[in-house]
Design a protein around this motif. Structure first.
Motif, short mmCIF file in Angstrom:
data_model
loop_
_atom_site.label_atom_id
_atom_site.label_comp_id
_atom_site.label_asym_id
_atom_site.label_seq_id
_atom_site.Cartn_x
_atom_site.Cartn_y
_atom_site.Cartn_z
N ASN A 1 0.86 -1.19 0.00
CA ASN A 1 0.00 0.00 0.00
C ASN A 1 0.90 1.25 0.00
OD1 ASN A 1 -1.77 2.11 0.52
ND2 ASN A 1 -3.01 0.94 1.97
N GLU A 2 1.30 1.66 -1.21
CA GLU A 2 2.24 2.78 -1.34
C GLU A 2 1.67 4.08 -0.80
OE1 GLU A 2 1.63 0.65 -3.80
OE2 GLU A 2 3.54 -0.19 -4.47
N GLN A 3 0.37 4.30 -1.04
CA GLN A 3 -0.24 5.55 -0.59
C GLN A 3 -0.20 5.69 0.92
OE1 GLN A 3 -1.36 8.15 -2.70
NE2 GLN A 3 -1.21 9.19 -0.73
N LEU A 4 -0.40 4.59 1.63
CA LEU A 4 -0.35 4.62 3.10
C LEU A 4 1.06 4.97 3.57
CD1 LEU A 4 -1.77 4.22 5.80
CD2 LEU A 4 -1.36 1.75 5.59
N ILE A 5 2.06 4.44 2.89
CA ILE A 5 3.46 4.75 3.23
C ILE A 5 3.73 6.25 3.06
CG2 ILE A 5 5.88 4.39 2.51
CD1 ILE A 5 4.96 1.49 1.73
N ILE A 6 3.24 6.81 1.95
CA ILE A 6 3.40 8.25 1.70
C ILE A 6 2.66 9.06 2.75
CG2 ILE A 6 2.87 10.14 0.09
CD1 ILE A 6 3.16 8.03 -2.20
N ASP A 7 1.41 8.65 3.03
CA ASP A 7 0.58 9.38 4.00
C ASP A 7 1.24 9.46 5.38
OD1 ASP A 7 -1.34 9.83 2.09
OD2 ASP A 7 -2.67 8.20 2.74
N ILE A 8 1.99 8.42 5.73
CA ILE A 8 2.65 8.42 7.04
C ILE A 8 4.01 9.11 6.96
CG2 ILE A 8 3.65 6.99 8.87
CD1 ILE A 8 1.46 4.88 8.18
N LEU A 9 4.94 8.56 6.20
CA LEU A 9 6.33 9.00 6.26
C LEU A 9 6.56 10.40 5.69
CD1 LEU A 9 8.17 5.66 5.48
CD2 LEU A 9 7.91 6.80 7.70
N ALA A 10 5.79 10.79 4.67
CA ALA A 10 5.99 12.13 4.08
C ALA A 10 5.37 13.23 4.93
CB ALA A 10 5.40 12.16 2.66
N HIS A 11 4.67 12.84 6.00
CA HIS A 11 4.00 13.83 6.86
C HIS A 11 4.44 13.72 8.31
CE1 HIS A 11 1.39 15.05 3.54
NE2 HIS A 11 1.32 13.77 3.25
N ARG A 12 5.66 13.22 8.52
CA ARG A 12 6.24 13.17 9.87
C ARG A 12 7.60 13.86 9.83
NH1 ARG A 12 1.79 11.66 9.89
NH2 ARG A 12 0.89 9.76 10.77
N ASN A 13 7.91 14.61 10.88
CA ASN A 13 9.21 15.29 10.92
C ASN A 13 10.31 14.30 11.32
OD1 ASN A 13 9.29 15.11 13.77
ND2 ASN A 13 8.21 17.06 13.99
N ALA A 14 11.55 14.77 11.31
CA ALA A 14 12.69 13.88 11.53
C ALA A 14 12.61 13.16 12.88
CB ALA A 14 13.99 14.68 11.44
N ALA A 15 12.25 13.88 13.94
CA ALA A 15 12.16 13.25 15.27
C ALA A 15 11.08 12.18 15.28
CB ALA A 15 11.87 14.31 16.32
N GLN A 16 9.95 12.45 14.65
CA GLN A 16 8.85 11.48 14.58
C GLN A 16 9.26 10.25 13.76
OE1 GLN A 16 6.04 14.22 12.96
NE2 GLN A 16 5.28 14.90 14.96
N ARG A 17 9.96 10.47 12.66
CA ARG A 17 10.39 9.33 11.83
C ARG A 17 11.39 8.45 12.58
NH1 ARG A 17 11.00 13.56 8.28
NH2 ARG A 17 13.24 13.24 8.08
N ASN A 18 12.28 9.09 13.35
CA ASN A 18 13.24 8.30 14.15
C ASN A 18 12.52 7.43 15.17
OD1 ASN A 18 15.54 9.21 12.86
ND2 ASN A 18 15.94 10.86 14.30
#
Length: 316
Positions: A30-47
Motif C-alpha cells: 500500500n504505497e499511498q499509506l506509506i506516503i501518508d505516514i512518512l511524508a507527513h512526519r518530521n525527523a524526530a517522529q520518523r526516528n
C-alpha cells in the motif's frame, strides 16, 4: 521555512509502525499509506517510528522499505526516512565512490548545513563507516579540489550575526587581488571561503561588489570551462544564497533531456524540512512556473506523489 505538512494530531509511533507493517503485508504494497505516514512526519517522529518498528517487529524499517519498494520511489522514501545526519553521511559516502563520485554533492552538504548539522554528519559518518568523513574526502579528491573540499567538510563556522567591517574590506581586497592574478586556489582564497562565518562572508562579498563593481561570482567566470571555478562559484552561492543554488539544481534536473532523478530526489528530501518555501519561491520567480507543476509534468506514479507531498503541494 519548511513546507513539510505534519498533521495537527499525529498518531503514536506504535500506531504508525503498525500501519506501515499493514502496508507491507498482503498481495500488494500500500504505497499511498506509506506516503501518508512518512511524508507527513518530521525527523524526530520518523526516528521514533523506526525505533518502535524495530522493537515491535525485530526488523529495520529501512530494510522493509527496501524490500517492498523499488526504483526512484524507493530511493525518495528511504532517503527521507533516514535521520538527516545519517542521510548526509550516506550522500557524502556515495560521492566518494568511483561510480557515484560527486565533488558537487560534498560541497553542497558542507556549505548548506549549519555548523552543528555538519558536526553531526561527521559523527554519523564515524558511526556508520568506521572512519572519518574528512579522510574519505581527502583520499578521493586531489589537487585544487582537495584543497577546497577538505577544509569545507572540516569547518565549524561561527553561526552568529556579528560582522567585522574592517575585516570584510581587507578580505574583499585580498579576494580581488588573487582573482585578478588568476590565483583562484590560493590559500588565502580557500581560507576565507572555508572558515569565515556566513554573515562575515556576506559582508565581505557585498563590499567586493560595491568596491569593485562586480559580484565575485562574475569575476570567477573568467574561464567558463574551468571545473574548479564552477565548484568554487557554487560553494559561494551555497554559503550566501542556498535557495538560488538549489533552484538551479532543480531546474537543471527537470529540464535535462531525461530527468536527473538522483538530483531531484536529493534536493527534495534534504530541503523539505529546511528551506523548501524559499526554494519554491525562487523557482517560481526564475521560471514563471510553480515547482509543483514542473515536478508533476516530469515525474509520475508514486514517485511523483512522494515528491509533491514533501514539497507541500496541497493534500497529496
Amino acid at each position: 521555512m519548511a513546507t513539510l505538512k505534519v498533521p495537527a494530531h499525529v498518531p503514536a509511533p506504535s500506531e504508525d509502525a503498525e500501519q506501515l507493517r499493514h502496508a507491507f503485508e498482503g498481495w500488494g504494497t500500500n504505497e499511498q499509506l506509506i506516503i501518508d505516514i512518512l511524508a507527513h512526519r518530521n525527523a524526530a517522529q520518523r526516528n521514533l517510528i523506526r525505533k518502535t518498528y524495530h522493537e515491535a517487529y525485530g526488523k529495520d524499517l529501512l530494510r522493509s522499505l527496501d524490500e517492498e519498494l523499488s526504483s526512484d520511489f524507493e530511493r525518495a522514501v528511504v532517503l527521507f526516512t533516514l535521520d538527516p545526519a545519517e542521510r548526509d553521511a550516506y550522500l557524502v559516502n556515495q560521492s566518494t565512490k568511483r561510480f557515484t563520485s560527486s565533488n558537487w554533492v560534498i560541497m553542497e552538504i558542507a556549505c548548506t548545513r549549519s555548523s552543528h548539522e555538519l558536526f553531526n554528519v561527521r559523527k554519523a559518518y564515524h558511526a556508520r563507516y568506521k572512519k572519518s568523513l574528512e579522510e574519505d574526502v581527502a583520499h578521493h579528491t586531489k589537487g585544487d579540489y582537495r584543497k577546497l573540499l577538505v577544509p569545507l567538510v572540516s569547518a565549524f563556522r561561527y553561526e552568529g550575526e556579528e560582522v567585522n567591517m574592517t575585516l570584510a574590506k581587507s578580505e574583499a581586497k585580498i579576494l580581488r587581488d588573487k582573482i585578478s592574478d588568476k590565483e583562484y586556489s590560493d590559500e588565502e582564497v580557500i581560507r576565507i571561503v572555508t572558515t569565515r562565518s556566513k554573515a562575515q562572508l556576506n559582508a565581505t562579498l557585498n563590499h567586493y561588489n560595491n568596491a569593485f563593481g562586480n559580484a565575485i561570482n562574475k569575476d570567477l567566470k573568467a574561464d567558463a570551462d574551468d571545473e574548479f571555478l564552477k565548484l568554487l562559484r557554487a560553494a559561494i552561492k551555497c554559503l550566501t544564497a542556498p535557495e538560488k543554488y538549489f533552484e538551479k539544481v532543480l531546474r537543471q534536473a527537470i529540464n535535462k533531456l531525461g530527468t536527473d532523478e538522483w538530483a531531484l530526489t536529493r534536493v527534495v528530501t534534504t530541503r523539505a524540512e529546511v528551506d523548501m518555501v524559499r526554494i519554491k519561491e525562487e523557482y517560481q520567480r526564475r521560471n514563471s512556473v510553480a515547482l509543483e507543476k514542473a515536478i508533476a509534468g516530469d515525474t509520475s506514479g508514486d514517485y511523483e506523489k512522494m515528491l509533491l507531498a514533501l514539497i507541500g503541494a496541497g493534500d497529496v
